[in-house]
Design a protein around this motif. Structure first.
Motif, PDB file in Angstrom:
ATOM      1  N   ALA A 112      15.005   6.722  -6.309  1.00 51.09           N
ATOM      2  CA  ALA A 112      14.301   8.092  -5.874  1.00 51.09           C
ATOM      3  C   ALA A 112      13.118   8.225  -6.209  1.00 51.09           C
ATOM      4  O   ALA A 112      12.101   8.895  -5.470  1.00 51.09           O
ATOM      5  CB  ALA A 112      15.312   9.321  -6.027  1.00 51.09           C
ATOM      6  N   ALA A 113      12.803   7.888  -7.559  1.00 49.28           N
ATOM      7  CA  ALA A 113      11.520   8.296  -8.085  1.00 49.28           C
ATOM      8  C   ALA A 113      10.402   7.276  -7.528  1.00 49.28           C
ATOM      9  O   ALA A 113       9.371   7.595  -7.273  1.00 49.28           O
ATOM     10  CB  ALA A 113      11.429   8.434  -9.458  1.00 49.28           C
ATOM     11  N   ASP A 114      10.859   6.062  -7.336  1.00 50.96           N
ATOM     12  CA  ASP A 114       9.945   5.279  -6.752  1.00 50.96           C
ATOM     13  C   ASP A 114       9.589   5.497  -5.225  1.00 50.96           C
ATOM     14  O   ASP A 114       8.546   5.376  -4.808  1.00 50.96           O
ATOM     15  CB  ASP A 114      10.686   3.734  -6.963  1.00 50.96           C
ATOM     16  N   LEU A 115      10.843   5.816  -4.606  1.00 51.64           N
ATOM     17  CA  LEU A 115      10.702   6.364  -3.117  1.00 51.64           C
ATOM     18  C   LEU A 115       9.636   7.649  -3.151  1.00 51.64           C
ATOM     19  O   LEU A 115       8.943   7.848  -2.093  1.00 51.64           O
ATOM     20  CB  LEU A 115      12.001   6.624  -2.515  1.00 51.64           C
ATOM     21  N   SER A 116      10.010   8.403  -3.992  1.00 50.83           N
ATOM     22  CA  SER A 116       8.953   9.645  -4.094  1.00 50.83           C
ATOM     23  C   SER A 116       7.547   9.555  -4.393  1.00 50.83           C
ATOM     24  O   SER A 116       6.794  10.070  -3.571  1.00 50.83           O
ATOM     25  CB  SER A 116       9.363  10.737  -4.987  1.00 50.83           C
ATOM     26  N   ARG A 118       5.999   6.454  -3.701  1.00 53.26           N
ATOM     27  CA  ARG A 118       5.708   5.792  -2.438  1.00 53.26           C
ATOM     28  C   ARG A 118       5.331   6.576  -1.185  1.00 53.26           C
ATOM     29  O   ARG A 118       4.186   6.653  -0.417  1.00 53.26           O
ATOM     30  CB  ARG A 118       6.567   4.665  -2.004  1.00 53.26           C
ATOM     31  N   LEU A 119       6.064   7.786  -1.075  1.00 55.38           N
ATOM     32  CA  LEU A 119       6.171   8.522  -0.230  1.00 55.38           C
ATOM     33  C   LEU A 119       4.578   9.587  -0.299  1.00 55.38           C
ATOM     34  O   LEU A 119       3.897   9.849   0.636  1.00 55.38           O
ATOM     35  CB  LEU A 119       6.872   9.740  -0.120  1.00 55.38           C
ATOM     36  N   ALA A 120       4.512   9.916  -1.700  1.00 55.09           N
ATOM     37  CA  ALA A 120       3.405  10.648  -2.153  1.00 55.09           C
ATOM     38  C   ALA A 120       1.906   9.728  -1.798  1.00 55.09           C
ATOM     39  O   ALA A 120       0.949  10.208  -1.323  1.00 55.09           O
ATOM     40  CB  ALA A 120       3.413  10.986  -3.527  1.00 55.09           C
ATOM     41  N   LYS A 121       2.234   8.522  -2.282  1.00 52.56           N
ATOM     42  CA  LYS A 121       1.040   7.658  -1.981  1.00 52.56           C
ATOM     43  C   LYS A 121       0.813   7.490  -0.312  1.00 52.56           C
ATOM     44  O   LYS A 121      -0.407   7.367  -0.043  1.00 52.56           O
ATOM     45  CB  LYS A 121       1.305   6.459  -2.608  1.00 52.56           C
ATOM     46  N   THR A 122       2.002   7.437   0.256  1.00 50.76           N
ATOM     47  CA  THR A 122       1.730   7.246   1.924  1.00 50.76           C
ATOM     48  C   THR A 122       0.978   8.595   2.369  1.00 50.76           C
ATOM     49  O   THR A 122       0.114   8.691   3.371  1.00 50.76           O
ATOM     50  CB  THR A 122       2.993   6.927   2.476  1.00 50.76           C
ATOM     51  N   SER A 281       3.037   6.421  10.038  1.00 47.36           N
ATOM     52  CA  SER A 281       3.915   7.634  10.267  1.00 47.36           C
ATOM     53  C   SER A 281       5.638   7.155  10.495  1.00 47.36           C
ATOM     54  O   SER A 281       6.367   7.752   9.761  1.00 47.36           O
ATOM     55  CB  SER A 281       3.575   8.687  11.213  1.00 47.36           C
ATOM     56  N   ALA A 282       5.407   6.004  11.250  1.00 46.20           N
ATOM     57  CA  ALA A 282       6.802   5.416  11.159  1.00 46.20           C
ATOM     58  C   ALA A 282       7.265   4.890   9.801  1.00 46.20           C
ATOM     59  O   ALA A 282       8.607   5.150   9.599  1.00 46.20           O
ATOM     60  CB  ALA A 282       6.643   4.189  12.123  1.00 46.20           C
ATOM     61  N   VAL A 283       6.515   4.260   8.970  1.00 49.47           N
ATOM     62  CA  VAL A 283       6.987   3.795   7.732  1.00 49.47           C
ATOM     63  C   VAL A 283       7.196   4.836   6.846  1.00 49.47           C
ATOM     64  O   VAL A 283       8.418   4.848   6.139  1.00 49.47           O
ATOM     65  CB  VAL A 283       5.656   3.155   7.205  1.00 49.47           C
ATOM     66  N   SER A 290      15.471   6.433   3.779  1.00 48.95           N
ATOM     67  CA  SER A 290      15.915   5.694   2.441  1.00 48.95           C
ATOM     68  C   SER A 290      16.159   6.722   1.350  1.00 48.95           C
ATOM     69  O   SER A 290      17.192   6.860   0.764  1.00 48.95           O
ATOM     70  CB  SER A 290      14.986   4.672   2.173  1.00 48.95           C
ATOM     71  N   LEU A 291      15.269   7.750   1.249  1.00 49.49           N
ATOM     72  CA  LEU A 291      15.387   8.921   0.090  1.00 49.49           C
ATOM     73  C   LEU A 291      16.742   9.720   0.661  1.00 49.49           C
ATOM     74  O   LEU A 291      17.558   9.751  -0.164  1.00 49.49           O
ATOM     75  CB  LEU A 291      14.347   9.542   0.233  1.00 49.49           C
TER      76      LEU A 291
END
Length: 348
Positions: A112-116, A118-122, A281-283, A290-291
């Motif tokens: 979840a931290a990795d996804l967060s 990656r989401l912040a980076k995106t 945006s799709a990614v 996933s989160l």
């Protein structure tokens, strides 16, 4: 706290002491004699081995109450051992399940931290692309405005060039008219001179006067012709300047066309950036899904952990119930056990 490493000799010594005191060597009595140390299961095993070694000769005949009490104590010891084994197994299973669930929860937290991250980076990349898109759009608007202004300037210069062309044509017409007038004047003057020469003898005085007058008029006409020629030269110079300005305006128009081509390339790049933004945006939506799945798995793991805690509490309650039953049985046996004094009185 019970000590470890209980020996068979110690159990035998405690049993012999109880027999010498006229007391029955039960498991609880032997354990009390040992100072409340040792496992009841171990004491019961050693007593059984000593009884088998003695062949039952050293042990006096027991009453039904004593036999029943011994049976209850053995059952209680066996029940305690089984309960201890079940509790140990349940605790081991619960600890293993808890460790596994904690490991899975830690993995889910890391995911979840990795996804967060990656989401912040995106989101940061999407914001940067949006800012670049907005800046490109602003530059496109500025270039469009500048191109429009330059088009207006080119149109004004073309109109001015057309006006200069009309003015030059008008001056050429005036110059042609002046030349025709001068030619006509020269022709008329020649004819007049021929007539004057034929009448030279009769009108010498008049012709001389008229000649002087004609010479003056010719000088005036010559001056007019000179002015007309000078005006023509000036007009030719203005025409040259106008042609130079037209050439410069055409150069400006060529540069504007280059800028328009550059703006078209920027528009194509902008369209490509918008397509990339749609893909990112799709990614981003996939990462958010996933989160959400990771959070759902985390909730499921938490429910499983809670279920294990409930089972562990149930086993603990069951163990406490067994211990309570054993305590009640011991108390009942102590109440029903006859005292040594009463036994001696009954024997006498």
């Amino acid at each position: 706290m019970a000590r470890t490493g209980l020996y068979k000799s110690e159990v035998k010594k405690a049993r012999d002491t109880l027999l010498a005191m006229g007391r029955r060597p039960s498991v609880d009595a032997v354990r009390i004699e040992l100072g409340n140390t040792g496992s009841k299961t171990t004491i019961h095993k050693y007593l059984k081995e000593l009884e088998e070694e003695d062949g039952g000769a050293a042990v006096p005949s027991r009453t039904l109450s004593e036999a029943l009490q011994d049976l209850v104590e053995r059952l209680a010891a066996q029940l305690q051992a089984e309960a201890d084994a079940q509790v140990l197994s349940a605790r081991s299973a619960a600890d293993s399940t808890t460790s596994r669930l904690q490991t899975e929860m830690e993995a889910l937290r890391m995911t979840a931290a990795d996804l967060s991250a990656r989401l912040a980076k995106t989101d940061g990349a999407r914001l940067h692309e949006a800012q670049a898109h907005e800046q490109t759009r602003t530059q496109l608007q500025e270039q469009t405005a500048a191109s429009h202004a330059l088009e207006l300037q080119v149109r004004a210069l073309n109109e001015r060039l057309a006006e200069n062309e009309q003015h030059r044509n008008s001056l050429e017409e005036k110059h042609q008219h002046a030349r025709e007038a001068l030619e006509h004047y020269r022709t008329a003057t020649k004819e007049q001179r021929e007539q004057d020469l034929r009448r030279h003898e009769q009108q010498i005085q008049t012709l001389q006067a008229e000649l002087r007058q004609l010479r003056q008029e010719a000088i005036v006409k010559q001056e007019e012709v000179t002015r007309v020629n000078q005006e023509g030269v000036r007009l030719v110079a203005e025409l040259s300047h106008s042609q130079q300005a037209l050439y410069e305006q055409r150069s400006v128009a060529a540069r504007l066309q280059q800028k328009l081509d550059t703006l078209q390339e920027l528009a194509n790049r902008n369209q490509m950036l918008e397509s990339q933004l749609v893909d990112r945006s799709a990614v981003n939506e996939q990462l958010q899904a996933s989160l959400a799945r990771a959070e759902q798995e985390n909730a499921t793991a938490a429910q499983m952990l809670q279920k294990v805690e409930i089972e562990r509490a149930a086993l603990q309650a069951k163990l406490e119930a067994h211990e309570s039953i054993s305590a009640e049985l011991r108390a009942h046996l102590r109440d029903t056990e006859p005292s040594p004094r009463k036994n001696r009185q009954s024997e006498s």
